[in-house]
Motif scaffolding. Structure first.
Motif, PDB file in Angstrom:
ATOM      1  N   MET A  65     -26.596  40.222  16.325  1.00 43.41           N
ATOM      2  CA  MET A  65     -27.919  40.382  15.712  1.00 43.41           C
ATOM      3  C   MET A  65     -27.806  40.640  14.217  1.00 43.41           C
ATOM      4  SD  MET A  65     -30.198  39.900  17.954  1.00 43.41           S
ATOM      5  CE  MET A  65     -31.611  40.551  17.104  1.00 43.41           C
ATOM      6  N   ASN A  66     -28.882  40.338  13.501  1.00 47.26           N
ATOM      7  CA  ASN A  66     -28.976  40.571  12.064  1.00 47.26           C
ATOM      8  C   ASN A  66     -27.976  39.759  11.250  1.00 47.26           C
ATOM      9  OD1 ASN A  66     -30.825  42.551  12.900  1.00 47.26           O
ATOM     10  ND2 ASN A  66     -29.279  44.162  12.805  1.00 47.26           N
ATOM     11  N   LYS A  67     -27.509  38.652  11.849  1.00 43.46           N
ATOM     12  CA  LYS A  67     -26.556  37.803  11.141  1.00 43.46           C
ATOM     13  C   LYS A  67     -27.261  37.023  10.040  1.00 43.46           C
ATOM     14  CE  LYS A  67     -23.413  35.621  13.507  1.00 43.46           C
ATOM     15  NZ  LYS A  67     -22.756  34.629  14.405  1.00 43.46           N
ATOM     16  N   ILE A  68     -26.596  36.909   8.904  1.00 48.46           N
ATOM     17  CA  ILE A  68     -27.126  36.119   7.795  1.00 48.46           C
ATOM     18  C   ILE A  68     -26.772  34.655   8.045  1.00 48.46           C
ATOM     19  CG2 ILE A  68     -26.981  35.678   5.312  1.00 48.46           C
ATOM     20  CD1 ILE A  68     -26.315  38.717   5.047  1.00 48.46           C
ATOM     21  N   ASN A  89     -29.419  37.713 -10.341  1.00 50.28           N
ATOM     22  CA  ASN A  89     -29.607  38.976  -9.634  1.00 50.28           C
ATOM     23  C   ASN A  89     -30.626  38.930  -8.500  1.00 50.28           C
ATOM     24  OD1 ASN A  89     -27.780  40.586 -11.231  1.00 50.28           O
ATOM     25  ND2 ASN A  89     -29.278  40.481 -12.893  1.00 50.28           N
ATOM     26  N   VAL A  90     -31.104  37.743  -8.138  1.00 54.04           N
ATOM     27  CA  VAL A  90     -32.087  37.623  -7.067  1.00 54.04           C
ATOM     28  C   VAL A  90     -31.579  36.636  -6.013  1.00 54.04           C
ATOM     29  CG1 VAL A  90     -34.455  37.035  -6.444  1.00 54.04           C
ATOM     30  CG2 VAL A  90     -33.981  38.134  -8.640  1.00 54.04           C
ATOM     31  N   VAL A  91     -31.524  37.106  -4.769  1.00 52.07           N
ATOM     32  CA  VAL A  91     -30.939  36.322  -3.683  1.00 52.07           C
ATOM     33  C   VAL A  91     -31.921  36.199  -2.525  1.00 52.07           C
ATOM     34  CG1 VAL A  91     -29.093  36.270  -1.939  1.00 52.07           C
ATOM     35  CG2 VAL A  91     -28.581  36.991  -4.273  1.00 52.07           C
ATOM     36  N   LYS A  92     -31.996  35.018  -1.936  1.00 45.70           N
ATOM     37  CA  LYS A  92     -32.765  34.815  -0.714  1.00 45.70           C
ATOM     38  C   LYS A  92     -31.816  34.794   0.474  1.00 45.70           C
ATOM     39  CE  LYS A  92     -34.146  30.838   1.040  1.00 45.70           C
ATOM     40  NZ  LYS A  92     -34.835  29.543   1.265  1.00 45.70           N
ATOM     41  N   LEU A  93     -32.136  35.583   1.504  1.00 41.47           N
ATOM     42  CA  LEU A  93     -31.327  35.628   2.714  1.00 41.47           C
ATOM     43  C   LEU A  93     -32.191  35.259   3.911  1.00 41.47           C
ATOM     44  CD1 LEU A  93     -29.448  39.032   2.193  1.00 41.47           C
ATOM     45  CD2 LEU A  93     -28.576  36.739   1.683  1.00 41.47           C
ATOM     46  N   VAL A  94     -31.696  34.357   4.746  1.00 39.47           N
ATOM     47  CA  VAL A  94     -32.340  34.051   6.020  1.00 39.47           C
ATOM     48  C   VAL A  94     -31.537  34.774   7.091  1.00 39.47           C
ATOM     49  CG1 VAL A  94     -32.994  32.256   7.665  1.00 39.47           C
ATOM     50  CG2 VAL A  94     -33.176  31.826   5.197  1.00 39.47           C
ATOM     51  N   VAL A  95     -32.206  35.694   7.794  1.00 36.28           N
ATOM     52  CA  VAL A  95     -31.523  36.624   8.695  1.00 36.28           C
ATOM     53  C   VAL A  95     -32.004  36.429  10.131  1.00 36.28           C
ATOM     54  CG1 VAL A  95     -31.059  39.062   9.175  1.00 36.28           C
ATOM     55  CG2 VAL A  95     -31.370  38.294   6.809  1.00 36.28           C
ATOM     56  N   ALA A 117     -41.013  33.810   7.954  1.00 39.86           N
ATOM     57  CA  ALA A 117     -40.421  33.931   9.281  1.00 39.86           C
ATOM     58  C   ALA A 117     -40.517  32.594   9.998  1.00 39.86           C
ATOM     59  CB  ALA A 117     -41.120  35.014  10.093  1.00 39.86           C
ATOM     60  N   ASP A 118     -39.557  32.337  10.866  1.00 41.96           N
ATOM     61  CA  ASP A 118     -39.534  31.125  11.675  1.00 41.96           C
ATOM     62  C   ASP A 118     -39.365  31.567  13.127  1.00 41.96           C
ATOM     63  OD1 ASP A 118     -38.751  28.804  13.119  1.00 41.96           O
ATOM     64  OD2 ASP A 118     -38.099  27.852  11.250  1.00 41.96           O
ATOM     65  N   THR A 119     -40.456  31.520  13.884  1.00 43.18           N
ATOM     66  CA  THR A 119     -40.391  31.999  15.267  1.00 43.18           C
ATOM     67  C   THR A 119     -39.518  31.107  16.142  1.00 43.18           C
ATOM     68  OG1 THR A 119     -42.464  30.830  15.725  1.00 43.18           O
ATOM     69  CG2 THR A 119     -42.616  33.169  15.159  1.00 43.18           C
ATOM     70  N   ALA A 120     -39.496  29.800  15.847  1.00 41.00           N
ATOM     71  CA  ALA A 120     -38.674  28.884  16.646  1.00 41.00           C
ATOM     72  C   ALA A 120     -37.185  29.170  16.468  1.00 41.00           C
ATOM     73  CB  ALA A 120     -38.982  27.437  16.263  1.00 41.00           C
ATOM     74  N   LYS A 121     -36.778  29.451  15.239  1.00 36.40           N
ATOM     75  CA  LYS A 121     -35.376  29.749  14.956  1.00 36.40           C
ATOM     76  C   LYS A 121     -35.054  31.233  15.114  1.00 36.40           C
ATOM     77  CE  LYS A 121     -34.817  25.923  11.665  1.00 36.40           C
ATOM     78  NZ  LYS A 121     -34.501  25.562  10.254  1.00 36.40           N
ATOM     79  N   GLY A 122     -36.084  32.061  15.195  1.00 35.20           N
ATOM     80  CA  GLY A 122     -35.863  33.493  15.337  1.00 35.20           C
ATOM     81  C   GLY A 122     -35.308  34.133  14.080  1.00 35.20           C
ATOM     82  N   THR A 123     -35.825  33.699  12.923  1.00 33.20           N
ATOM     83  CA  THR A 123     -35.290  34.210  11.652  1.00 33.20           C
ATOM     84  C   THR A 123     -36.403  34.765  10.772  1.00 33.20           C
ATOM     85  OG1 THR A 123     -35.500  32.050  10.546  1.00 33.20           O
ATOM     86  CG2 THR A 123     -33.407  32.538  11.661  1.00 33.20           C
ATOM     87  N   ILE A 124     -36.010  35.670   9.868  1.00 34.88           N
ATOM     88  CA  ILE A 124     -36.898  36.147   8.822  1.00 34.88           C
ATOM     89  C   ILE A 124     -36.214  35.891   7.483  1.00 34.88           C
ATOM     90  CG2 ILE A 124     -38.015  37.893  10.246  1.00 34.88           C
ATOM     91  CD1 ILE A 124     -36.232  40.001   8.876  1.00 34.88           C
ATOM     92  N   THR A 125     -37.029  35.756   6.447  1.00 35.08           N
ATOM     93  CA  THR A 125     -36.505  35.520   5.106  1.00 35.08           C
ATOM     94  C   THR A 125     -36.764  36.741   4.241  1.00 35.08           C
ATOM     95  OG1 THR A 125     -36.877  33.134   5.276  1.00 35.08           O
ATOM     96  CG2 THR A 125     -36.639  34.039   3.062  1.00 35.08           C
ATOM     97  N   LEU A 126     -35.706  37.196   3.586  1.00 39.32           N
ATOM     98  CA  LEU A 126     -35.792  38.345   2.686  1.00 39.32           C
ATOM     99  C   LEU A 126     -35.381  37.914   1.289  1.00 39.32           C
ATOM    100  CD1 LEU A 126     -33.967  40.965   4.956  1.00 39.32           C
ATOM    101  CD2 LEU A 126     -36.424  40.542   4.809  1.00 39.32           C
ATOM    102  N   CYS A 168     -26.874  41.902  -1.476  1.00 38.72           N
ATOM    103  CA  CYS A 168     -26.791  40.619  -2.179  1.00 38.72           C
ATOM    104  C   CYS A 168     -25.410  39.990  -2.077  1.00 38.72           C
ATOM    105  CB  CYS A 168     -27.169  40.802  -3.650  1.00 38.72           C
ATOM    106  SG  CYS A 168     -28.912  41.151  -3.941  1.00 38.72           S
ATOM    107  N   ASN A 169     -24.388  40.805  -1.903  1.00 42.17           N
ATOM    108  CA  ASN A 169     -23.018  40.289  -1.852  1.00 42.17           C
ATOM    109  C   ASN A 169     -22.613  39.778  -0.468  1.00 42.17           C
ATOM    110  OD1 ASN A 169     -22.489  40.758  -4.558  1.00 42.17           O
ATOM    111  ND2 ASN A 169     -21.748  42.840  -4.206  1.00 42.17           N
ATOM    112  N   LEU A 170     -23.443  40.035   0.544  1.00 43.66           N
ATOM    113  CA  LEU A 170     -23.123  39.520   1.882  1.00 43.66           C
ATOM    114  C   LEU A 170     -23.246  37.998   1.906  1.00 43.66           C
ATOM    115  CD1 LEU A 170     -25.002  42.157   4.079  1.00 43.66           C
ATOM    116  CD2 LEU A 170     -22.518  41.923   3.802  1.00 43.66           C
ATOM    117  N   GLU A 171     -22.424  37.378   2.737  1.00 41.03           N
ATOM    118  CA  GLU A 171     -22.386  35.921   2.829  1.00 41.03           C
ATOM    119  C   GLU A 171     -22.800  35.454   4.218  1.00 41.03           C
ATOM    120  OE1 GLU A 171     -21.893  33.965   0.343  1.00 41.03           O
ATOM    121  OE2 GLU A 171     -21.289  35.496  -1.121  1.00 41.03           O
TER     122      GLU A 171
END
Length: 260
Positions: free
Chosen positions: A1-4, A13-19, A52-61, A74-77
């Motif tokens: 869970m919570n995988k990027i 200094n600004v990053v988009k993460l799909v989690v 958010a994408d309910t089909a993929k089960g993801t949220i965007t931060l 921000c440093n997570l890959e």
């Protein structure tokens, strides 16, 4: 869970993460936020859900690197995971058909504005979006807001993109040409203050999001207390959105400076 699953740099200094967060993706609404920890000993960071994408089960931060804890996130890959993602939290945005809605966002404030833009358009409103930043490089999510906006106005302090000027110049240009029924503003506190002063002059209902002052996110720490309509409110449980004309922005700005 919570995988990027995806990562994109909007700027240095600004990053988009799909989690990966299927339960949150299913239940989140515009205005909701999550509490995130990068590691076991990490600080709790409140972040608004940009999409958010309910089909993929993801949220965007969308995360701005402003210190040690946000820097760790921000440093997570892709392939790595966040230790905690808790939510959705806060009060959802009140969405209804009112007519013409001007949605103005400054800097990373465009991230929490995006789901509101979508919802306002889907409710049948005419949506004019004003994006503002110091320079072209700091304008984010332009392509994402365009499909849900009848018009997009870009304002930059240095004139490197769109029109040179402040977000208030863009908002007032719309007010001067047509009837505006609601303004939604999200961004730095000083920006929201001056948007509120502008719209109060024209007697236009205005909603703002005070997410930048949140710390704990559950009402326990008291750091996000603000004065709204002469009463004390907690952004994380009573908000994060409030009637901008009722917010004591001077008090909020003073308290924000104490955190720096």
């Amino acid at each position: 869970m919570n995988k990027i699953l995806e990562k994109e740099h909007f700027s240095e200094n600004v990053v988009k993460l799909v989690v990966e967060a299927p339960a949150i993706a299913r239940s989140r609404k515009p205005g909701h936020f999550v509490i995130v920890r990068a590691c076991e000993n990490g600080e709790r960071i409140p972040l608004t859900i940009a999409d958010a994408d309910t089909a993929k089960g993801t949220i965007t931060l969308v995360v701005q690197n402003v210190g040690v804890s946000s820097g760790k996130i921000c440093n997570l890959e892709p392939g790595e995971s966040l230790t905690d993602v808790v939510g959705p939290l806060g009060q959802a945005t009140h969405i209804e058909k009112v007519g013409t809605v001007v949605c103005c966002g400054g800097g990373v404030g465009v991230a929490p504005l995006l789901p509101i833009i979508k919802a306002m358009k889907e409710a049948g409103n005419k949506v004019v979006t004003v994006l503002a930043a110091r320079t072209k490089e700091l304008i984010i999510l332009e392509e994402q807001v365009r499909p849900y906006s009848d018009e997009v106005i870009i304002m930059t302090d240095d004139g490197s993109y769109g029109t040179k000027g402040l977000v208030t110049n863009g908002v007032e240009s719309v007010i001067n040409r047509e009837k505006v029924d609601l303004v939604v503003t999200i961004g730095p506190a000083i920006m929201m203050k001056f948007v509120s002063l502008l719209t109060k002059k024209y007697d236009i209902p205005t909603m703002c999001s005070l997410n930048t002052i949140m710390v704990d996110g559950t009402g326990m720490c008291g750091a996000c207390r603000v004065t709204v309509g002469g009463k004390t409110r907690f952004v994380c449980i009573d908000g994060p959105e409030f009637d901008a004309h009722q917010v004591d922005f001077d008090e909020m700005l003073m308290r924000l400076r104490s955190f720096n």
